[in-house]
Design a protein around this motif. Structure first.
Motif, short mmCIF file in Angstrom:
data_model
loop_
_atom_site.label_atom_id
_atom_site.label_comp_id
_atom_site.label_asym_id
_atom_site.label_seq_id
_atom_site.Cartn_x
_atom_site.Cartn_y
_atom_site.Cartn_z
N GLU A 161 0.86 -1.18 0.00
CA GLU A 161 0.00 0.00 0.00
C GLU A 161 0.90 1.23 0.00
N PRO A 162 0.86 2.03 -1.08
CA PRO A 162 1.77 3.17 -1.17
C PRO A 162 1.50 4.22 -0.10
N THR A 163 2.53 4.99 0.20
CA THR A 163 2.36 6.15 1.08
C THR A 163 2.73 7.38 0.30
N ALA A 164 2.18 8.51 0.67
CA ALA A 164 2.51 9.76 -0.02
C ALA A 164 2.27 10.91 0.93
N ASP A 165 2.88 12.06 0.61
CA ASP A 165 2.66 13.26 1.42
C ASP A 165 1.33 13.90 1.10
N VAL A 166 0.74 13.50 -0.02
CA VAL A 166 -0.56 14.03 -0.43
C VAL A 166 -1.60 12.92 -0.26
N PRO A 167 -2.91 13.24 -0.28
CA PRO A 167 -3.91 12.18 -0.13
C PRO A 167 -3.77 11.11 -1.21
N VAL A 168 -3.92 9.86 -0.82
CA VAL A 168 -3.82 8.74 -1.75
C VAL A 168 -5.23 8.34 -2.19
N VAL A 169 -5.41 8.27 -3.52
CA VAL A 169 -6.68 7.85 -4.09
C VAL A 169 -6.46 6.50 -4.76
N CYS A 170 -7.30 5.54 -4.44
CA CYS A 170 -7.10 4.20 -5.02
C CYS A 170 -8.36 3.70 -5.73
N ASP A 171 -8.18 3.29 -6.99
CA ASP A 171 -9.22 2.58 -7.72
C ASP A 171 -9.08 1.11 -7.35
N MET A 172 -9.99 0.66 -6.48
CA MET A 172 -9.92 -0.70 -5.96
C MET A 172 -11.01 -1.59 -6.57
N SER A 173 -11.46 -1.20 -7.77
CA SER A 173 -12.62 -1.87 -8.36
C SER A 173 -12.52 -3.40 -8.36
N SER A 174 -11.33 -3.92 -8.66
CA SER A 174 -11.29 -5.38 -8.84
C SER A 174 -10.60 -6.13 -7.70
N ASP A 175 -10.18 -5.43 -6.65
CA ASP A 175 -9.73 -6.23 -5.49
C ASP A 175 -10.26 -5.70 -4.15
N PHE A 176 -11.29 -4.87 -4.23
CA PHE A 176 -11.96 -4.38 -3.02
C PHE A 176 -12.47 -5.57 -2.21
N LEU A 177 -12.24 -5.55 -0.91
CA LEU A 177 -12.74 -6.60 0.01
C LEU A 177 -12.08 -7.95 -0.20
N SER A 178 -10.95 -7.97 -0.92
CA SER A 178 -10.31 -9.27 -1.17
C SER A 178 -9.14 -9.53 -0.24
N ARG A 179 -8.66 -8.46 0.42
CA ARG A 179 -7.49 -8.59 1.32
C ARG A 179 -7.53 -7.43 2.29
N PRO A 180 -6.84 -7.56 3.41
CA PRO A 180 -6.87 -6.49 4.41
C PRO A 180 -6.24 -5.22 3.87
N ILE A 181 -6.84 -4.08 4.18
CA ILE A 181 -6.24 -2.79 3.86
C ILE A 181 -6.36 -1.90 5.09
N ASP A 182 -5.52 -0.86 5.11
CA ASP A 182 -5.58 0.09 6.21
C ASP A 182 -6.21 1.38 5.69
N ILE A 183 -7.48 1.57 5.98
CA ILE A 183 -8.23 2.70 5.42
C ILE A 183 -7.53 4.02 5.72
N ASN A 184 -6.90 4.12 6.89
CA ASN A 184 -6.27 5.38 7.28
C ASN A 184 -5.19 5.87 6.31
N ARG A 185 -4.70 4.97 5.48
CA ARG A 185 -3.68 5.36 4.51
C ARG A 185 -4.26 6.12 3.33
N TYR A 186 -5.59 6.07 3.19
CA TYR A 186 -6.20 6.59 1.97
C TYR A 186 -6.99 7.88 2.20
N GLY A 187 -6.97 8.73 1.16
CA GLY A 187 -7.89 9.86 1.15
C GLY A 187 -9.23 9.40 0.61
#
Ligand code: PLP
Length: 361
Positions: A161-187
């Protein structure tokens, strides 16, 4: 059990139990005397359905309170415009990581609204990998960084899961809910429903609240996240039936042990299939470099593409359908989303062995 194993990339397989539940209550939802399709979206019954769906999604992904969950329409494709309209917030440029078809599409659309800075691209090796984050050339004044966690056509998935100094936007269309993610990393995260959530017509958006409220001038009301957030996804008529089915899928996921449970099964399914490709002594191959092979969409080739048509025909005879690769890349592709049972993957692997042995090189 359903008649076939459906390996479509989307619209895709749904849990069979969910289809049966939906069938059972199709004409009369919980004694209301109505189908969900016929209900007022503002009525007590549907309110219960949408609130439960959101609550279960929040449980599944452990979504913090300062994030809004929106149930929208327009597909993931609309998000390619809606994200810049809402998240530029006076800035002029955005950062995008190019890893395949869907990041290219996002970049193309974003150019209508901003300067697009490609921070890294894997096009040099036919989109077969994810560029190392240490080499990305991010710009400090970008409004946000956009990436696609799983390129559905190319079968390339971020192993981090990438990190950045700016908000991170992710198109998760095809792997949403398939593996754990840390929501706090995303804008912001968005996902079209028809891959791993439910029927087409619904797009789920999860967005950090502080990013809302500064839309670009002339943004249509329907494209303003704040409007949908304030109205709890009820600004206009939401895609009620799709939300209902998504809710049943969320319940089903909770019963599978949540995201951890389903992720373990996804690992196992992907391992079986990639191992079969590796063990085929070159009969089959996967164009994606090993660390970035998707656990959701598995593209593969037969050493002689002249055999593709026969493979597809004989697979279909065995009830293994929708294995054709995307028209832009050819070859074969097996999408093995959450709802694909492990028996479906075993049946495919067994057919692949059999097919290879009947066509010696
Ligand atoms: C399918 C897909 C899209 C496009 O989705 P639509 O709902 O058809 O607009 C965008 N991004 C990814 C990663 C996809 O898999």
């Amino acid at each position: 059990m359903s008649k076939v194993y459906n390996f479509s990339a989307g619209p895709a397989v749904l849990p069979y139990e969910v289809l049966l539940d939906a069938q059972r209550e199709l004409a009369d939802w919980h004694g209301s005397g109505m189908s969900v399709m016929e209900m007022s979206h503002r009525g007590r019954e549907f309110m219960e359905i949408i609130h439960q769906a959101e609550a279960d999604l929040r449980t599944l992904l452990d979504i913090p309170k300062n994030y809004k969950v929106l149930f929208l329409q327009g597909g993931a494709t609309s998000q390619f415009a809606m994200v810049p309209m809402n998240l530029l917030r006076g800035k002029q440029s955005i950062d995008i990581v190019l890893t395949g078809h869907w990041s290219k599409m996002a970049a193309k659309e974003a150019k209508h609204f901003a300067n697009v800075n490609i921070v890294a691209s894997s096009e040099d090796r036919a989109f077969s990998y994810v560029p190392e984050q240490a080499q990305w050339r991010c710009s400090p004044d970008a409004a946000y960084l956009h990436y696609v966690s799983n390129e559905t056509i190319g079968g390339v998935q971020f192993p981090f899961e990438p990190t950045a100094d700016v908000p991170v936007v992710c198109d998760m269309s095809s792997d949403f809910l398939s593996r754990p993610i840390d929501i706090n990393r995303y804008g912001l995260i968005f996902a079209g429903a028809q891959k791993n959530i439910g029927p087409a017509g619904l797009t789920v958006v999860i967005v950090r609240e502080d990013l809302l409220g500064e839309v670009s001038p002339a943004t249509p009301t329907m494209f303003d996240y704040r409007v949908h957030a304030d109205a709890e996804s009820m600004y206009n008529t939401p895609p009620t039936f799709s939300i209902y089915i998504a809710g049943l899928v969320f319940k089903w996921l909770l019963a599978q042990g949540g995201i951890k449970g389903i992720a373990a099964r996804n690992e196992e399914k992907a391992h079986l299939l990639y191992q079969a490709i590796e063990d085929s002594a070159g009969f089959y191959s996967c164009p994606v470099e090993a660390p970035f092979r998707s656990k959701m969409n598995v593209p593969f080739r037969i050493h002689d593409s002249a055999l593709d048509a026969l493979f597809l025909e004989q697979a279909a005879d065995r009830g293994l359908v929708q294995l054709k690769g995307h028209r832009s890349v050819g070859g074969l592709r097996a999408s093995i989303y959450n709802a694909m049972p492990i028996d479906g993957v075993k049946a495919l692997v067994s057919f692949m062995h059999d097919f290879a042995s009947r066509h010696p090189r």
